[in-house]
Write an enzyme that holds these catalytic residues in place. Structure first.
Site, mmCIF file in Angstrom:
data_model
loop_
_atom_site.group_PDB
_atom_site.id
_atom_site.type_symbol
_atom_site.label_atom_id
_atom_site.label_comp_id
_atom_site.label_asym_id
_atom_site.label_seq_id
_atom_site.Cartn_x
_atom_site.Cartn_y
_atom_site.Cartn_z
ATOM 1 N N TYR A 156 -11.034 -13.893 48.979
ATOM 2 C CA TYR A 156 -9.676 -13.548 48.541
ATOM 3 C C TYR A 156 -9.639 -13.384 47.027
ATOM 4 C CZ TYR A 156 -4.581 -14.026 48.033
ATOM 5 O OH TYR A 156 -3.252 -13.828 47.727
ATOM 6 N N LYS A 160 -8.853 -9.679 45.384
ATOM 7 C CA LYS A 160 -7.608 -9.549 44.630
ATOM 8 C C LYS A 160 -7.892 -9.173 43.169
ATOM 9 C CE LYS A 160 -4.305 -10.323 47.627
ATOM 10 N NZ LYS A 160 -3.233 -9.353 47.918
#
Length: 262
Positions: A156, A160
């Site tokens: 993640y 991101k």
């Protein structure tokens, strides 16, 4: 304050729940028409009908998985059928839970498709529509984890961060077409996923999920609380408007004091 959004058409991915839904309602309250995308047809249809009735706008539901080429193509086609989009909110995404040493290639690729390639494909398809309409706005919902990572979700964090850089890169390419591109890095936002996770983690120890969430807020945010999806949505709506006309290629933190750097 009139934000000048009445009659605009906004595409929102992950638009049936949480942050995406709050952004949809915020834009609809300003008179924008919506194209909402999500994977779950039943909830997506219900929210589109509800928002359209509540705010007197058009709300189109597009069932799609944006991590796939077919999913993004369905959204692009739906926008084209309605004359094109003025606003694109790349919001769809989810957390991960792994270690770098144990996560297989397939999980890395799946998250890269969801968080990065979805935004790339939608930009390629919708930016030309915006150009024909005289300009537009593209916003990326990344995360504070793009610059201040949490140890338990490296995939993640990395994807991101890539989305944040894509946003910056895209902004320099599209500014000549009067398309403003920006990124928002949110901190702790009380979404249904956070509540679900908290309930799961506390089920065996008494079920004090609210206490668990408060402990998370106490540890990470100077404000000692989670933000609401509506608080974050207010910022997105502002960035969609001409009131933010000189905001181009930036990343904004909406995190309740969670960011520890300057």
């Amino acid at each position: 304050m009139d934000l000048g959004l009445k009659g605009k058409t906004a595409v929102i991915t992950g638009g049936s729940v949480g942050i995406g839904l709050a952004i949809a309602e915020g834009l609809a309250a300003e008179g924008a028409n919506l194209i909402l995308s999500a994977r779950g047809r039943e909830r997506l249809d219900a929210e589109a009908v509800r928002i359209a009735a509540k705010y007197g706008v058009s709300a189109t539901a597009v069932e799609s998985d944006v991590a796939t080429v077919e999913g993004t193509e369905a959204i692009i086609a739906a926008a084209a059928e309605r004359g094109g989009a003025d606003i694109l909110i790349n919001n769809a995404g989810t957390g991960s839970n792994e270690t770098v040493m144990e996560a297989p290639d397939e999980k890395w690729q799946a998250y890269f498709d969801l968080h990065v390639m979805a935004a790339v494909r939608l930009a390629r398809g919708i930016a030309p529509q915006m150009k024909k309409r005289g300009g537009g706005v593209i916003l990326h919902n990344a995360s504070i984890c793009a610059v201040q990572p949490l140890w338990y979700e490296p995939i993640y964090n990395v994807t991101k961060a890539a989305l944040m850089m894509f946003s910056k890169t895209l902004s320099t390419e599209l500014v000549k077409d009067k398309i403003r591109v920006n990124c928002v890095n949110a901190g702790l936002i009380l979404t249904p996923d956070w509540i679900k996770t908290a309930k799961q983690l506390t089920a065996a120890t008494g079920g004090d999920w609210e206490g668990y969430l408060q402990s998370v807020a106490d540890e990470h945010a100077s404000s000692k609380r989670f933000g609401t999806p509506e608080e974050l949505a207010n910022f997105f709506v502002f960035l969609c408007s001409d009131r933010s006309s000189y905001s181009i290629g930036s990343t904004y933190f909406v995190d309740g004091g969670m960011l520890k750097t300057v």
